[in-house]
Design an enzyme around this catalytic site. Structure first.
Site, PDB file in Angstrom:
ATOM      1  CG  ASP A   1       0.038   5.262  -6.182  1.00  0.00           C
ATOM      2  OD1 ASP A   1       0.741   4.764  -6.877  1.00  0.00           O
ATOM      3  OD2 ASP A   1       0.108   5.588  -5.047  1.00  0.00           O
TER       4      ASP A   1
ATOM      5  CG  ASP B   1       4.460   4.681  -2.154  1.00  0.00           C
ATOM      6  OD1 ASP B   1       5.108   3.766  -2.968  1.00  0.00           O
ATOM      7  OD2 ASP B   1       3.419   4.418  -1.818  1.00  0.00           O
TER       8      ASP B   1
ATOM      9  CG  ASP C   1      -0.876   4.255  -0.929  1.00  0.00           C
ATOM     10  OD1 ASP C   1       0.314   3.761  -1.206  1.00  0.00           O
ATOM     11  OD2 ASP C   1      -1.918   3.940  -1.504  1.00  0.00           O
TER      12      ASP C   1
HETATM   13  P1  ATP Z   1      -1.857   1.213  -6.658  1.00  0.00           P
HETATM   14  O1  ATP Z   1      -2.834   1.288  -8.100  1.00  0.00           O
HETATM   15  O2  ATP Z   1      -2.337   2.751  -6.101  1.00  0.00           O
HETATM   16  O3  ATP Z   1      -0.636   1.487  -7.110  1.00  0.00           O
HETATM   17  P2  ATP Z   1      -2.544  -1.216  -6.086  1.00  0.00           P
HETATM   18  O4  ATP Z   1      -3.507  -1.371  -4.966  1.00  0.00           O
HETATM   19  O5  ATP Z   1      -2.684  -1.723  -7.271  1.00  0.00           O
HETATM   20  O6  ATP Z   1      -2.354   0.332  -5.927  1.00  0.00           O
HETATM   21  P3  ATP Z   1      -0.693  -2.522  -4.459  1.00  0.00           P
HETATM   22  O7  ATP Z   1      -1.714  -2.391  -3.208  1.00  0.00           O
HETATM   23  O8  ATP Z   1       0.835  -2.785  -4.241  1.00  0.00           O
HETATM   24  O9  ATP Z   1      -0.998  -1.769  -5.973  1.00  0.00           O
HETATM   25  O10 ATP Z   1      -1.329  -4.195  -5.051  1.00  0.00           O
HETATM   26  C1  ATP Z   1      -0.262  -4.711  -5.923  1.00  0.00           C
HETATM   27  C2  ATP Z   1      -1.122  -5.993  -6.382  1.00  0.00           C
HETATM   28  O11 ATP Z   1      -1.169  -7.061  -5.029  1.00  0.00           O
HETATM   29  C3  ATP Z   1      -2.370  -6.153  -6.708  1.00  0.00           C
HETATM   30  O12 ATP Z   1      -2.754  -5.930  -7.990  1.00  0.00           O
HETATM   31  C4  ATP Z   1      -3.341  -7.419  -6.026  1.00  0.00           C
HETATM   32  O13 ATP Z   1      -2.999  -8.447  -7.090  1.00  0.00           O
HETATM   33  C5  ATP Z   1      -2.292  -7.760  -5.088  1.00  0.00           C
HETATM   34  N1  ATP Z   1      -3.041  -7.402  -3.656  1.00  0.00           N
HETATM   35  C6  ATP Z   1      -3.246  -6.032  -3.205  1.00  0.00           C
HETATM   36  N2  ATP Z   1      -3.852  -6.090  -2.122  1.00  0.00           N
HETATM   37  C7  ATP Z   1      -3.682  -7.508  -1.607  1.00  0.00           C
HETATM   38  C8  ATP Z   1      -4.050  -8.199  -0.541  1.00  0.00           C
HETATM   39  N3  ATP Z   1      -4.522  -7.507   0.724  1.00  0.00           N
HETATM   40  N4  ATP Z   1      -3.802  -9.279  -0.357  1.00  0.00           N
HETATM   41  C9  ATP Z   1      -3.075  -9.845  -1.303  1.00  0.00           C
HETATM   42  N5  ATP Z   1      -2.656  -9.505  -2.543  1.00  0.00           N
HETATM   43  C10 ATP Z   1      -3.110  -8.235  -2.680  1.00  0.00           C
END
Ligand code: ATP
Length: 886
Positions: free
Chosen positions: A331, A623, A619
């Site tokens: 990730d 997953d 995480d």
């Molecule tokens: P990784 O890079 O570890 O996969 P990530 O944080 O990029 O994790 P997610 O957490 O699944 O992946 O988030 C995916 C998308 O969802 C982000 O790119 C963002 O656009 C949106 N996002 C993330 N957190 C939030 C939140 N708390 N509220 C709304 N949208 C969110």
């Protein structure tokens, strides 16, 4: 045993009644009360199965086939009147059983320590503040908070449930998550229908909630069927299984050789009793009875080393698999980056602004990002929550927003929680005017699909294609700067929708704007990726983030080259490829953007299709399937949900990508060290068998049974364990991964065992021959023979001790590896040498062992010939290196 806990039909009683019975308020229990109850009710843990006593463990060792053969040998020797032989064999057996007990204890200790470190945590409210504590410390009456990804830590009567869904398969066998509700349940409702309870050990898959603990430890539903839960991981590693098999085959083979020797000896006219004892001794010496224990000890020590370096291995086989890792899927957020978000840019009214600009508090972007936000602000002002969200709250605080006051005026009444599949979250707020404000934030591309209007300078109008285009342009220009971009939208509704889900809430929204956040790379990540690359390991970055952001960060980290956009695949593009197509193409992609957790399973499988050993990080609760499918599922110790940690083979205590690479290095080292021990032990055993076997054919008696047994006893085990403690060879991360099909004879070890075993046997025979041709001047007959036997005894024993140093590396010179680099090996070989030579140098033992005092020349020939194995093997290694072996 805990005191009898209250057990009633709490599901049929209302929340206030239950709270009163447990004496708990909205602030939770006080710490003092919790402590008192802990003493009264005990830890919230299932009782362990029966633990074996030391004596039981000791006797368990005698179930081993090799040990049974040894016991039979001792019995036969004793019955034949050879008490000294029987005695030495028994020492071997007892020593070995002790080693077995020691290895079990070591392995247990390692596993317990790991279990302790990876012990699940839970969030409870105590004395008015939310604290994270070990699940074990939870007591009846505690107020537990739940969110997606948590493992329910005890039996709870829910007092709050927001779209809370719990998967209760462990308890009810029903794999579809159950929606929890705050309704009263009939008195006689079956377990699965008690929807206002949450049961210990079940998994929260969606939503949030809170509950009062009504049962802990054995006094939970799962406690009643505790044996069903397989909590101990005692499976054998593939290597150990191979080894058990090898041990059995070798034992049978060696027994056959011993039988042949016996027959040949008789045909040569040797005394049958003497010949029987010799055959038995050879069998005893050649059976590698210590090997399984030594392997386990090396593996267990390996887990401890890894734990010190923040890699908590949860299952012993993982140590071994880790070393073979060929692809690391990681990730991005938090593992390759710091997960420390800071808002850098704000886009609204068609323009990108820097955070340092004068930004009005009244713009809807500001309101939405602060309202649709689960960050908790503690009494001392700390922000607790997801870094993406805390960054927004921090931004609001910096700009002077009084969020708490705003939320009193417009309280949150409902929500649709964030899901990484949907990439959005929404909250609904009651207005003084009686209608409701819906705040939605999330990934711009997803959010835009649900917007029909746009807010420009406070004026709401229908969104045009040109609007969309300029929003996407702005998104792109933020993303290529490696910024994570989130968009905000809102709307007003007259009533709270009857069902709280995306379809009924997140539509016809008014687009308000976007923010760009920086999440810096971990400073050590790029170097770790480079190390992995050097070790032939491919790093794949997986992220829910936008394609442009992903590409920008992957380029900075060295995962892809500048402009290599062909190596980036989005989840949507992946959806368009069939399984076969994707399996064919998978090697092209290094970065996956906008993917959902279920894509991860496809990625793992596609690589496994190519025969690769794949590790995957994860995480979230979703997953778990990919973590289980991967050869090495890697969980996150800090940010990981309990469910994901439970599905992992290894947990990173620091969430850091570099730790995976470090663990791979340790895994490679452990495997190499087991190979070293195997090489040492089996070549020594081969040397023993060969010299005695050939001698029997030549009609020679080169060693008495007691000699063979003594050599086996004092020269085998100690150096072998010490070899297991070797440092990693300097270039261990410059070699290619060993691949799936390797075993402990791979990479030249099998060949080395054979030629080195032959060498040991030949040298021993030579020394015996020389000794019988050159006895001490005054010695003739039996005495002269005793001289030659004594010399063979010294040579065969010492050759193994010298050979231990050769075994430090298959192809490398001991000068490259460092002769004295492993202190334990130095001490082990000195100890073995003292025990071996003490037999000759201590006059009282001479008669018992039937050895004679030698002349200086005889000593020189014996020890010198034994030492010759070092230069000979050095020359062979040099030739092998010249031929390109590494
Ligand atoms: P990784 O890079 O570890 O996969 P990530 O944080 O990029 O994790 P997610 O957490 O699944 O992946 O988030 C995916 C998308 O969802 C982000 O790119 C963002 O656009 C949106 N996002 C993330 N957190 C939030 C939140 N708390 N509220 C709304 N949208 C969110």
């Amino acid at each position: 045993m805990s005191k009898e806990q209250l057990r009633e039909n709490f599901y049929a009683q209302d929340v206030e009644t239950v709270k009163n019975k447990f004496g708990v308020t909205a602030d939770g229990l006080s710490e003092v009360e919790a402590k008192k109850r802990f003493e009264e009710y005990g830890a919230n843990a299932l009782e362990e199965g029966e633990t074996k006593t030391l004596l039981q463990k000791f006797f368990d060792q005698f179930k081993d086939f090799m040990i049974l053969v040894l016991l039979a040998a001792a019995f036969i020797s004793g019955a034949l009147g050879e008490l000294s032989d029987a005695f030495i064999i028994l020492i071997v057996v007892v020593l070995n059983a002790a080693l077995g007990v020691f290895q079990e204890a070591k392995a247990e200790e390692a596993i317990n320590a790991l279990r302790q470190m990876a012990s699940p945590m839970a969030r409870v409210k105590r004395g008015g503040s939310v604290v994270s504590i070990k699940s074990e410390d939870i007591v009846p009456g505690d107020l537990v908070l739940l969110e997606a990804g948590d493992v329910v830590p005890a039996d709870l009567r829910l007092i709050e449930a927001n779209s809370l869904k719990v998967e209760e398969a462990a308890l009810t066998g029903e794999s579809v998550p159950v929606e929890k509700e705050m309704i009263l349940v009939e008195d006689d409702a079956p377990l699965g229908d008690r929807v206002n309870l949450a049961f210990s050990s079940t998994n929260v898959t969606y939503g949030r909630g809170a509950g009062v603990v009504i049962g802990t430890g054995m006094n939970t539903e799962v406690g009643h069927i505790a044996n069903m839960l397989a909590n101990a991981e005692e499976s054998k590693t593939p290597l150990q299984e191979n080894q058990d098999q090898l041990g059995k085959s070798l034992t049978v083979l060696i027994l056959a050789i011993a039988a042949i020797m016996f027959v040949v000896g008789l045909l040569n006219g040797r005394d049958w009793l003497e010949m029987l004892l010799t055959s038995i001794s050879v069998a005893v010496a050649a059976i590698p009875e210590g090997l399984p224990a030594i392997t386990t000890i090396i593996l267990a020590l390996g887990t401890q080393k890894m734990a010190k370096r923040n890699a908590l291995v949860r299952k012993l086989p993982a140590v071994e698999t880790l070393g073979g890792t060929e692809v690391i899927c990681s990730d991005k957020t938090g593992t390759l980056t710091m997960n420390q978000m800071t808002v850098e840019k704000v886009y609204y009214n068609g323009q990108i602004h820097d955070v340092s600009d004068d930004i009005s508090l009244s713009i809807p972007v500001m309101k939405v990002m602060n309202f649709a936000n689960d960050t908790e602000i503690s009494n001392d002002g700390r922000l607790i929550g997801d870094p993406t969200e805390t960054a927004m709250i921090q931004f609001g605080i910096d700009k002077g927003l009084k969020l708490k006051e705003e939320l009193v005026k417009e309280p949150r009444v409902a929500e649709v929680p964030f899901e990484s599949d949907r990439k959005l979250m929404s909250t609904i707020h009651e207005q003084a005017t009686g209608n409701y404000f819906v705040a939605t934030k999330g990934a711009p591309d997803e959010l835009l699909k649900r917007c029909t209007h746009i807010d420009v300078n406070g004026e709401v109008r229908e969104m045009t294609d040109a609007d969309r285009e300029s929003i996407l342009d702005a998104n792109h220009s933020l993303a290529v700067q490696a910024l994570r971009v989130l968009a905000m939208a809102y709307k007003f509704v007259d009533a709270v929708p009857a069902t709280m889900d995306s379809a009924s809430v997140e539509h016809d929204l008014v687009y308000a704007g976007m923010i760009g956040m920086i999440d810096p790379e971990r400073p050590e990540a790029a170097a770790a990726i480079a190390t992995a690359k050097g070790a032939g390991i491919r790093t794949i970055m997986i992220t829910g983030d936008h394609r442009d952001t992903a590409q920008a960060i992957a380029t900075r980290l060295g995962i892809i080259e500048e402009g290599q956009s062909g190596a980036v695949l989005t989840g949507a593009e992946l959806n368009e490829q069939s399984e076969e197509e994707f399996a064919r193409n998978v090697e092209k992609y290094s970065v996956y953007a906008r993917v959902s957790p279920e894509h991860k399973v496809r990625i793992v499988k596609a690589w496994q299709n190519h025969g690769k050993v794949v590790s995957m990080t994860g995480d979230g609760v979703n997953d778990a399937p990919s973590l289980k499918t991967a050869d090495i599922g890697v969980g996150m110790g800090i940010t990981g949900t309990e469910v994901s940690k439970g599905a992992s083979d290894m947990v990173l205590a620091d969430d850091n990508f570099q730790t995976i690479v470090v663990a791979v290095e340790e895994g490679r080292k452990v495997f190499a060290n087991i190979q070293k021990a195997v090489q040492f032990l089996l070549s020594a055993n081969l040397g023993e068998v060969l010299s005695l076997f050939v001698a029997t054919f030549l009609g020679w008696t080169i060693l008495e049974p007691v000699h063979i047994l003594w050599i086996n006893l004092v020269t085998d085990t100690f150096p072998a364990i010490a070899l297991g403690l070797e440092d990693a060879e300097a270039d261990i991360m410059e070699q290619k991964p060993r691949g799936r099909s390797s075993n402990f004879f791979s990479n030249g070890v099998g060949g080395a065992i054979i030629y080195q075993g032959i060498l040991e046997g030949a040298i021993t025979l030579f020394v015996y021959w020389w000794g019988s041709s050159n006895p001490m001047l005054e010695h003739t007959g039996e005495l002269a023979h005793m001289d030659a036997e004594t010399m063979a005894f010294i040579t065969l024993g010492m050759i193994q001790l010298f050979h231990a140093y050769n075994s430090k590396s298959v192809y490398k010179s001991i000068f490259q590896v460092g002769i004295f680099s492993n202190k334990t090996l130095v001490y082990a070989t000195i100890l073995s040498a003292v025990l071996l030579l003490g037999v000759i140098l201590t006059p009282v033992l001479n008669t018992f062992f039937g050895v004679s005092q030698l002349t200086g020349l005889q000593w020189a020939v014996s020890v010198g010939s034994a030492f010759a194995i070092v230069p000979i093997v050095e020359i062979v290694k040099a030739i092998q290196r010249a031929m390109g072996k590494k």
